[in-house]
Design an enzyme around this catalytic site. Sequence first.
Site, short mmCIF file in Angstrom:
data_model
loop_
_atom_site.label_atom_id
_atom_site.label_comp_id
_atom_site.label_asym_id
_atom_site.label_seq_id
_atom_site.Cartn_x
_atom_site.Cartn_y
_atom_site.Cartn_z
N CYS A 80 0.78 -1.18 0.02
CA CYS A 80 0.06 -0.11 0.03
C CYS A 80 0.94 1.34 0.08
O CYS A 80 1.62 1.61 0.96
CB CYS A 80 -0.99 -0.04 1.11
SG CYS A 80 -1.78 1.46 1.20
N CYS A 117 -3.17 7.38 -4.28
CA CYS A 117 -2.74 5.90 -4.35
C CYS A 117 -1.26 5.56 -4.84
O CYS A 117 -0.87 5.82 -5.96
CB CYS A 117 -3.83 5.17 -5.24
SG CYS A 117 -3.91 3.39 -5.25
#
Length: 332
Positions: free
Chosen positions: A91, A253
């Site tokens: 992530c 992101c």
Amino acid sequence: MRSKLVLHAVDSHTEGMPTRVVTGGVGTLPGASMSERRAYFMEHLDHLRTLLMYEPRGHAAMSGAILQPPTRPDADYGVLFIEVSGCLPMCGHGTIGVATVLVETGMVAVTEPVTVVRLDTPAGLVTAEVTVEEGAATAVTLRNVPSFCAGLDREATLADGRTVTYDLAYGGNFYAILPLERFGLPFARERKDDILAAGLSLMEAINADPPVHPRDPAIHGCHHVQLLAPGSTAERSRHAMAIRPGWFDRSPCGTGTSARMAQLHARGELPLFQDFVNESFIGTSFTGRLLGTADVGGVPGVLPAVTGRAWITATAQYLLDPTDPFPAGFLL
């Protein structure tokens, strides 16, 4: 005050997206690698993820990370990434949040102007270069795992019979990437429900035959769809990131930025060492660049770096009363 467990955490957000960094209370997970620890956690301890990510302690777009001792000598900490959708191999926004928390809480030795934090993740070793000014983390540059384009101009047939063309790329997770206009929708937040439904419909079609990482079969499936705004280029791109089971990434992101750069490089549009600005649905941005090339199990890949910023928002101890009717949380 009664509690069956006490979980210590430092909450943060990275360009709008939360990262609840669990610093204590879980213990060391079994496993010789973070990938093995991820598998053990998903099989035996997933209730801790849902307790922290689901309501009433979290929400439908919650994200976090659990700190662990590293499984390799060249890392400072191991990290297990958790969110509403499950346990991610990697992530990007979470790494930026973790690195910021480690520096600003003094959990790593801090040097100015740059502190290097090495993180052992299920996807591999990730390096975070934290810019530090007067003890504060003012930016984090993530050197991500090798990323690659898994296919250009793929076709998927949706449940309603429509055929949609998309590109598939990997940046720590798999991403379908395509212009939002292919669904006949405007890039407008008031149409967010329709945009999300479009992304989920494509995700479902892709996962009828899910992609698999060429080196690690534990990494499989597409749980992210990057829907590009009109005018997006290899210099500056905007997108709405639809994520399973049904929410948008608030940040630009990090793994999605890595995947987007891999896709653009495969199309011959983004050379090495050129800055690329990736903007989220809420208008925040990361700056990425490609630092080199790599071989990923026989697939041509790239070495991405992504720069962004996180802010600490809270410290907390999360408790579970023995009589709590929602010991694993809930989603509405």
